[in-house]
Scaffold this active site. Structure first.
Site: not given
Ligand SMILES: *Cc1c(COP(=O)(O)O)cnc(C)c1O
Length: 385
Positions: A36, A135, A275, A323
């Site tokens: 998964k 669950r 930054y 980013m």
């Protein structure tokens, strides 16, 4: 595809891990390979054929889409089991494609019956029971109802499995809870038996449970994290290694992640980098720009903390992770060049950055760091000799 970094997959490590697991679990315990979350970030399309080659023919995923991806990557007739989500619309297709799936509530059993009838093809189900994780799973009265439904139309079902999920076998603090779960599971299993329903596989264990609680192995274990070369927790590893003479880790990491130096710049004392004012050069600092950032899988929480390897040396991330880019301090490597290999996860020379170091800094689990690796980074298999 992102071309600024590449994820490498060492086939020899995978072969080692599967051999280790098979040897430890014995030939009477089937391994279902849990792929998964894009095979824990490693890449379904690359991992599935390698896993088949290494002797796996049973796969477990979370949802229908993953099952489709596994199915189209198969090179043999392996089994695919969906443990979690399937939309109502896709359940028919799931049956039609021979996918097996967990039935964890009566609603799903009803839909499965309806679609199996429409298709004239039995639904291959794993009855999942609630034993204390709270669950998913059928509770006792729901199990009894499910048994009635199955017994009334046995031609529409193949009961492939009877299962539950143990909550937190990777930590000894859950020991009592897990014992209770096992007891509950055995009680529910007895009810199934009394009704002459014989599932092909009884299964409850993930990686941690398979190693910490050998009695939980039953017919099949659902192995995720360990096949990729990681122990579920430090505790699980210590539990395994405790009584051994040889304390080296028998598991090998498959995944590496690398990029290249994009540019190099000398920062003068007193200048800020990037930054804001997160990094002030206390001395003249040679920096390299690496083209990975939080949009491409390098977490912003590694700002001023992360490390990468260049020319076999560890370099600190300075300033905030952007980013698409990160700046690292290469003052100790004046010979560094644009285009030099940058290792984000993995080995370079004698140095290594492993996922756990990476996750310790950012307070994430191995599981999380791996499974969040972006889909659009190329996965490159390094074939075994
Ligand atoms: C993810 C998952 C597993 C595998 O767990 P690991 O700790 O990675 O071995 C097993 N069973 C279920 C139900 C899961 O969701």
């Amino acid at each position: 595809m992102q071309e600024t970094s590449v994820i490498t997959l060492k086939e020899s490590a995978l072969i080692n891990n599967i051999q280790f697991l098979k040897k430890k679990l014995g030939k009477h315990v089937k391994i279902s390979s849990v792929v998964k979350a894009n095979a824990y970030g490693h890449g379904i399309e690359q991992m599935v054929p390698m896993l088949e080659k290494a002797g796996i023919n049973h796969f477990s995923v979370f949802n229908f889409d993953e099952a489709q991806r596994v199915c189209s990557s198969l090179t043999k007739k392996s089994t695919v089991v969906i443990m979690g989500y399937i939309s109502k619309e896709h359940l028919r297709e799931a049956i039609d494609k021979n996918f097996e799936f967990f039935v964890f509530n009566l609603g799903r059993l009803e839909v499965a019956l309806e679609e199996a009838r429409n298709l004239g093809k039995p639904a291959k189900i794993h009855l999942e029971v609630e034993t204390g994780m709270n669950r998913t799973g059928l509770n006792m009265s729901e199990l009894i109802e499910a048994i009635d439904v199955i017994k009334m139309q046995p031609e529409h079902f193949q009961v492939r499995g009877f299962c539950t999920h143990l909550a937190g076998a990777e930590s000894v603090s859950n020991h009592v809870r897990i014992q209770k779960q096992m007891k509950r599971y055995r009680q529910m299993s007895a009810i199934l038996e009394k009704n002459d329903i014989t599932p092909r596989y009884r299964h409850v264990a993930n990686s941690a449970a398979a190693f910490v609680y050998p009695a939980a192995r039953l017919d099949l274990v659902r192995i995720g994290i360990m096949q990729y070369g990681f122990w579920s927790s430090a505790e699980t590893f210590i539990h395994f290694i405790n009584h051994k003479k040889n304390h080296t880790d028998p598991l090998h990491r498959i995944l590496g992640w690398e990029s290249k130096v994009m540019s190099i710049k000398l920062i003068k004392t007193g200048e800020f980098v990037g930054y804001g004012n997160h990094f002030l050069a206390q001395q003249d600092t040679l920096t390299a720009l690496v083209p990975v950032g939080y949009a491409t899988g390098y977490s912003r929480s590694l700002s001023n903390k992360g490390r990468v390897l260049i020319r076999g040396r560890s370099c600190n991330v300075i300033g905030v992770v952007n980013m698409n880019m990160v700046v690292v301090d290469i003052s100790a490597i004046p010979e560094a060049k644009i285009g030099d290999q940058v290792v984000i996860i993995g080995r370079q020379g004698d140095a290594e950055i492993n996922v756990s170091a990476f996750s310790d800094i950012s307070n994430a689990l191995n599981y999380e760091v791996l499974s969040r690796l972006p889909l659009n980074i190329e996965r490159r298999v390094i074939p075994a000799e």
